[in-house]
Write an enzyme that holds these catalytic residues in place. Structure first.
Site, PDB file in Angstrom:
ATOM      1  NE  ARG A  28      -2.772   1.059   3.553  1.00  0.00           N
ATOM      2  CZ  ARG A  28      -3.692   1.202   4.509  1.00  0.00           C
ATOM      3  NH1 ARG A  28      -4.962   1.416   4.161  1.00  0.00           N
ATOM      4  NH2 ARG A  28      -3.374   1.107   5.777  1.00  0.00           N
ATOM      5  CG  ASP A  86      -4.456   2.977  11.290  1.00  0.00           C
ATOM      6  OD1 ASP A  86      -5.390   3.738  11.648  1.00  0.00           O
ATOM      7  OD2 ASP A  86      -4.576   2.188  10.336  1.00  0.00           O
TER       8      ASP A  86
END
Length: 558
Positions: free
Chosen positions: A187, A475
């Site tokens: 990613r 996160d």
């Protein structure tokens, strides 16, 4: 030309393909500003920098145009113009005949995917985890220090070639021992992020920071695409933070250009797009369509999706105010509408629908915490498998058996359930926008947002992108929810159920209390984190992403 092919700018705005021979001998116009460290020169080779030059020459200006489109769209929503399904692309949605490329080699069965950053230790843990897929995250689970950005590329380079090893400071050795390792899906950073340790000079002599997206993607593809193909898999990517099908088309053009430049057959690159912004939820089919030669599926990026709703509707009145973060679950009506539409859309077009990540994680030192995490994750994955998802995410290896059991029960020996059509789903624009949950904001919820936001930012400033806090995996996306809720509650003049008005002054007191209560250590970043949290949660302006000012202020080498 068919009606589908006439889909306005979705088809006509295609960037012209560039032949492999174009610019192949042009020198790099990149200057490396980041400090060198062991093996960084193996990634930042002259040929790799020349390839990044070609990517930026071709796509940097279009990237800026797409980001300008984002800003205009956000302004329109803030001024009362709700997103809707696009009338000019109705023909694409109503054409029953087109399908996407679907899974590439090694992506057919994605029932459990593990997510995590790309430092050597976490890479080895992911490769040994037993998951079918590893989301190798250079985005929200990675703090984009220069060493993390390039060090992550080194980890991936070695892991793909089965030569990765790591020895901790304590002398513990880590090696990949699994017979079957996960398929890697990398990613890269989103279109909005830059890489300031690389300076790009365009053909007109104008210099500026590189695109984080093109740097992450370009270095990984340049070094690994052909090696992955030779090993029976392929260059696969998770694409984050998209807000429109035009942004998706830009990625598709990048893929085509890269395939031609690297001598790969068209369609070798496969992407899975995260639907994690509210505007993208209204363009799922269009995103699949413009990327149809390269796309494997969509993912329900739940945490960024919640953040996107808050961000876009933060100034639209009290009816758009969400309650405590813990109350915004996947079963509230607007989240159910979003995920059911995603599954239906994917299966209609032959694409995988991948579920999101429950934040609960086990604690090997606390059986009660572990039991609660397993219970929560089991229920979450039971719902996803039953709804038709083809796979899901977990953030901890101990949760893989829990998640896999729920998907095994539904899939059996089948690799996925793409053939399961959800003709019973009929989601309207009003359902996607109906955020009325009917629950309250508590003082504990405000304090939790302050505490989690500061503690996450502090870890991020020290180079950690995925952090266990209070037995939840946090996160950048979950930190964004925490700070944006505080901002919205203040600006919408909200009060807690206990009767306390949520003001800048009160939250500033909570920030000071939180910092005073943290256990301090040499080298901690709590003071910086509190300052940043105050800026992005209590300021008059609302930064679109907290990581943008944080990166420029704290992570860029002088």
């Amino acid at each position: 030309m068919t009606t589908t092919q006439a889909g306005l700018q979705l088809q006509t705005a295609t960037t012209e393909r560039t032949s492999t021979s174009e610019s192949t001998t042009s020198p790099s116009r990149f200057e490396v500003l980041g400090r060198p460290f062991p093996r960084s020169e193996e990634i930042l080779t002259p040929d790799a920098l020349e390839f990044l030059t070609r990517l930026h020459d071709r796509f940097a200006s279009t990237r800026h145009e797409r980001l300008a489109d984002r800003q205009r769209r956000r302004y329109e929503i803030g001024n009362g113009r709700d997103p809707k399904f696009r009338e000019e692309t109705r023909a694409i949605r109503e054409d029953p005949n087109w399908r996407v490329a679907g899974a590439g080699p090694g992506l057919e069965d994605r029932r459990v995917e593990i997510t995590g950053p790309t430092d050597p230790k976490m890479t080895i843990n992911a490769m040994n985890s037993g998951a079918r897929v590893w989301l190798a995250d250079q985005e929200d689970a990675t703090s984009p220090t220069w060493r993390n950005v390039i060090g992550g590329q080194i980890s991936l380079f070695d892991a793909i070639r089965e030569q990765l090893a790591f020895t901790s400071e304590a002398g513990k050795e880590y090696r990949v021992t699994a017979e079957r390792t996960p398929t890697i899906v990398m990613r890269p950073r989103g279109w909005h992020l830059v890489e300031k340790h690389l300076r790009f000079t365009d053909t007109h002599g104008r210099a500026g920071a590189a695109s984080g997206s093109l740097v992450d993607f370009g270095l990984y593809a340049f070094h690994n695409a052909r090696e992955l193909v030779s090993r029976g898999r392929g260059p696969y990517f998770y694409i984050a933070k998209l807000e429109s099908s035009e942004e998706a088309k830009l990625w598709d053009d990048v893929f085509t250009f890269t395939e031609e430049a690297l001598g790969l057959p068209h369609g070798t690159i496969r992407a899975t797009v995260l639907i994690e912004t509210l505007p993208a939820a209204f363009e799922m089919e269009e995103i699949l369509y413009v990327m149809r030669d390269h796309i494997a599926g969509l993912n329900a990026g739940r945490w960024d999706y919640i953040f996107s709703i808050i961000k876009n509707y933060r100034g639209r009145g009290a009816r758009f105010v969400l309650p405590d973060r813990s109350e915004v679950t996947m079963t509230v009506p607007f989240m159910r509408a979003y995920t059911e539409l995603l599954v239906q859309t994917c299966h209609k077009r032959g694409a995988h629908a991948i579920g999101g990540m429950s934040a609960f994680i086990p604690n090997r030192r606390d059986p009660q915490v572990t039991a609660r995490a397993e219970e929560k994750v089991r229920a979450d994955k039971h719902r996803e498998a039953g709804d038709g998802f083809d796979g899901t995410w977990v953030a901890h290896p101990d949760l893989i058996p829990v998640a896999q059991a729920e998907f095994d029960a539904v899939l059996g020996e089948r690799p996925n359930q793409v053939d399961r059509q959800r003709d019973d789903v009929h989601v309207t624009a009003a359902q996607l926008l109906d955020v009325r949950i009917g629950r309250d904001i508590t003082e504990a919820g405000v304090r939790e947002n302050v505490s989690i936001g500061i503690r996450y930012i502090e870890a991020w400033l020290r180079g950690l992108g995925a952090v266990a806090i209070d037995n939840l995996m946090e996160d950048a996306a979950t930190a964004e929810i925490s700070r944006s809720q505080i901002w919205q509650w203040i600006h919408q003049d909200q009060s807690t159920t206990e009767g306390t008005r949520i003001t800048r002054e009160w939250v500033a007191e909570l920030v000071a209390e939180a910092v005073a209560g943290f256990e301090r250590a040499d080298g901690d970043r709590y003071d910086d984190a509190a300052e940043l949290f105050t800026d992005v949660a209590l300021g008059d302006d609302f930064p679109t992403f907290l990581t943008v000012p944080a990166y420029s202020r704290y992570l860029v080498d002088a």
